[in-house]
Design a protein around this motif. Structure first.
Motif, PDB file in Angstrom:
ATOM      1  N   ARG A 184       7.214   5.745  11.345  1.00  0.00           N
ATOM      2  CA  ARG A 184       6.616   5.529  11.945  1.00  0.00           C
ATOM      3  C   ARG A 184       5.698   7.055  12.604  1.00  0.00           C
TER       4      ARG A 184
ATOM      5  N   TYR B 174     -10.357   0.702   5.282  1.00  0.00           N
ATOM      6  CA  TYR B 174      -8.907  -0.062   5.926  1.00  0.00           C
ATOM      7  C   TYR B 174      -9.749  -0.274   7.113  1.00  0.00           C
TER       8      TYR B 174
ATOM      9  N   SER C 180       0.898  -0.751  -0.090  1.00  0.00           N
ATOM     10  CA  SER C 180      -0.057  -0.091   0.008  1.00  0.00           C
ATOM     11  C   SER C 180       0.721   1.269   0.551  1.00  0.00           C
TER      12      SER C 180
ATOM     13  N   TYR D 227      -2.771   9.728   1.312  1.00  0.00           N
ATOM     14  CA  TYR D 227      -2.451   9.123  -0.185  1.00  0.00           C
ATOM     15  C   TYR D 227      -2.535  10.387  -0.660  1.00  0.00           C
TER      16      TYR D 227
ATOM     17  N   ASN E  52      -8.123   4.140   0.433  1.00  0.00           N
ATOM     18  CA  ASN E  52      -7.419   2.390   0.293  1.00  0.00           C
ATOM     19  C   ASN E  52      -8.724   1.002   0.304  1.00  0.00           C
TER      20      ASN E  52
ATOM     21  N   GLY F  80       3.138   6.380  13.594  1.00  0.00           N
ATOM     22  CA  GLY F  80       1.656   6.549  12.509  1.00  0.00           C
ATOM     23  C   GLY F  80       0.516   7.052  12.022  1.00  0.00           C
TER      24      GLY F  80
ATOM     25  N   ASN G 174     -12.023   8.545   3.492  1.00  0.00           N
ATOM     26  CA  ASN G 174     -10.834   8.552   3.186  1.00  0.00           C
ATOM     27  C   ASN G 174     -10.895   8.498   1.212  1.00  0.00           C
TER      28      ASN G 174
ATOM     29  N   SER H  87       4.276   6.967   5.951  1.00  0.00           N
ATOM     30  CA  SER H  87       4.150   6.162   4.945  1.00  0.00           C
ATOM     31  C   SER H  87       4.202   6.270   3.461  1.00  0.00           C
TER      32      SER H  87
HETATM   33  C1  LIG Z   1      -5.699   4.321   4.711  1.00  0.00           C
HETATM   34  C2  LIG Z   1      -4.923   3.649   5.012  1.00  0.00           C
HETATM   35  N1  LIG Z   1      -4.805   4.070   6.506  1.00  0.00           N
HETATM   36  C3  LIG Z   1      -4.036   4.479   7.661  1.00  0.00           C
HETATM   37  C4  LIG Z   1      -3.640   3.645   7.374  1.00  0.00           C
HETATM   38  C5  LIG Z   1      -2.114   2.991   8.390  1.00  0.00           C
HETATM   39  O1  LIG Z   1      -1.174   3.553   8.440  1.00  0.00           O
HETATM   40  P1  LIG Z   1       0.436   3.505   9.106  1.00  0.00           P
HETATM   41  O2  LIG Z   1       0.973   1.800   8.782  1.00  0.00           O
HETATM   42  O3  LIG Z   1       0.954   4.490   8.721  1.00  0.00           O
HETATM   43  O4  LIG Z   1      -0.233   3.659  10.672  1.00  0.00           O
HETATM   44  C6  LIG Z   1      -2.841   2.916   6.364  1.00  0.00           C
HETATM   45  C7  LIG Z   1      -1.146   1.863   5.916  1.00  0.00           C
HETATM   46  O5  LIG Z   1      -2.320   0.830   5.065  1.00  0.00           O
HETATM   47  C8  LIG Z   1      -3.671   3.475   5.496  1.00  0.00           C
HETATM   48  O6  LIG Z   1      -3.839   2.359   3.805  1.00  0.00           O
END
Ligand SMILES: Cc1ncc(COP(=O)(O)O)c(C=O)c1O
Length: 377
Positions: free
Chosen positions: A229, A110, A26, A192, A161, A84, A157, A220
């Protein structure tokens, strides 16, 4: 709090460091520490001189300054740094929601975005994305119909994703006006951002537009720096901000100093970082377009609008999980079946933000020719 297993994260825990060809990541291609240090002749010294004590709980002031500069209406005091994006998601839900609250969550999504409210005893309604004419989309009428007088928060979102769907500014404004009418909180996972294929379609961060919105950002995904993180929220809602700040004392207290410094370096040089990542994505997307054009009787292709992931589907009744296992076993290529999103049996996620994507796709194509076509008969 009892919470169900995070299916996607368990899937990655099993495969991410074992499968040789990851075709469903991702994030974007990552950078080394050396790459970041090379951006600034003083950076190595800055890093070597850094003390390793506790850091400021809200986040390094210089980092918050850099993050605030991404927005139109946010100052550093309205930015809060987390471990993160995931810590921020967890603490937002704890800060804003109570058992019995009604919450609307855009899906597929997610898992933490709906699982945490559900585990807290909230009533969660899923706002399902729609497919039509080879495109994903959202239905505003359906969102309006889901609102009740107990609706406490809407969680969305964008860029999305797993579909790569990018809301238009008009859609985001409409969601905001639905929320504003009833004084509803809005949480927008915007991890994103900056990976929109057409920059004319880039929209403002939600917290720039709505005073009760919280925007989620992270190093990330678009920046390709998951190992740092470092994530954050930005919001003009002081109550939510202070509640999240207080809760952080019970999770991580403060962030890692070296990660904060490396994030500052990355944000100072964000144009170059984003440019490289966008180039990788653009090249890989062309390969995907050709691939799906060539095998259109086997797959439904929903072209994304932003980000390094897409959510196509197998046709001919093929089960993404069964094919995925066979593919991994025979070709070492990993795809992500939609089961991990509690979705259907046919969709799967592809990630194309990495440099070795062409290699993964070649192997996938070989598998399609050698095995998939014969499996169908
Ligand atoms: C849409 C979405 N939000 C939040 C996260 C969490 O991100 P992180 O791994 O940086 O904590 C992800 C991770 O895949 C994600 O795809």
């Amino acid at each position: 709090m009892k919470i169900s297993e995070f299916k996607l994260e368990r899937f990655f825990a099993q495969h991410e460091f074992a499968a040789p060809y990851l075709m469903c990541c991702s994030d974007c291609e990552s950078w080394t520490i050396q790459d970041l240090l090379d951006f600034d002749p003083h950076a190595t010294q800055r890093l070597l001189n850094l003390g390793l004590g506790y850091t400021e709980s809200k986040g390094n002031p210089a980092l918050r300054q850099q993050i605030a500069s991404l927005y139109q209406n946010i100052d550093p005091a309205q930015v809060l740094v987390f471990c993160g994006a995931e810590e921020a998601v967890f603490l937002y839900m704890q800060a804003v929601l109570s058992p019995g609250d009604h919450v609307i969550v855009q899906t597929p999504s997610y898992q933490s975005l709906y699982e945490i409210p559900a585990a807290m005893g909230c009533q969660v309604d899923k706002w399902e994305m729609k497919r039509s004419g080879g495109q994903w989309g959202v239905d505003m009428e359906e969102l309006r119909n889901l609102i009740t007088n107990k609706t406490r928060a809407i969680i969305i979102n964008t860029p999305h994703n797993p579909t790569g769907y990018l809301m238009s500014q008009q859609e985001l404004q409409e969601i905001i006006s639905i929320a504003r009418e009833r004084d509803i909180h809005l949480f927008v996972d915007e991890v994103y951002k900056y990976l929109e294929y057409d920059l004319d379609n880039q929209i403002p961060w939600a917290c720039d537009l709505y005073e009760k919105a919280v925007s989620l950002g992270v190093m990330s995904k678009s920046f390709g720096l998951a190992g740092l993180r470092i994530g954050w929220i930005a919001s003009r809602d002081p109550e939510v901000y202070h509640a999240m700040e207080g809760l952080k004392d019970y999770t991580t207290i403060c962030s890692s100093g070296p990660s904060e410094l490396l994030s500052i370096l990355a944000l100072e040089n964000r144009e170059q970082i984003i440019k490289r990542n966008r180039n990788i994505i653009t090249q890989n997307l062309k390969l995907l377009d050709d691939f799906f054009q060539q095998y259109k009787e086997l797959f439904s292709w929903f072209r994304p609008h932003a980000g390094p992931i897409a959510f196509p589907a197998f046709q001919q009744g093929l089960d993404a999980e069964v094919v995925g296992q066979d593919l991994l076993q025979h070709s070492g290529v990993l795809i992500l079946p939609a089961r991990v999103y509690d979705y259907d049996h046919h969709h799967f996620r592809i990630g194309f933000g990495r440099k070795n994507f062409d290699n993964c796709l070649d192997r996938f194509e070989q598998y399609v020719k050698d095995r998939l076509i014969t499996l169908i008969g």
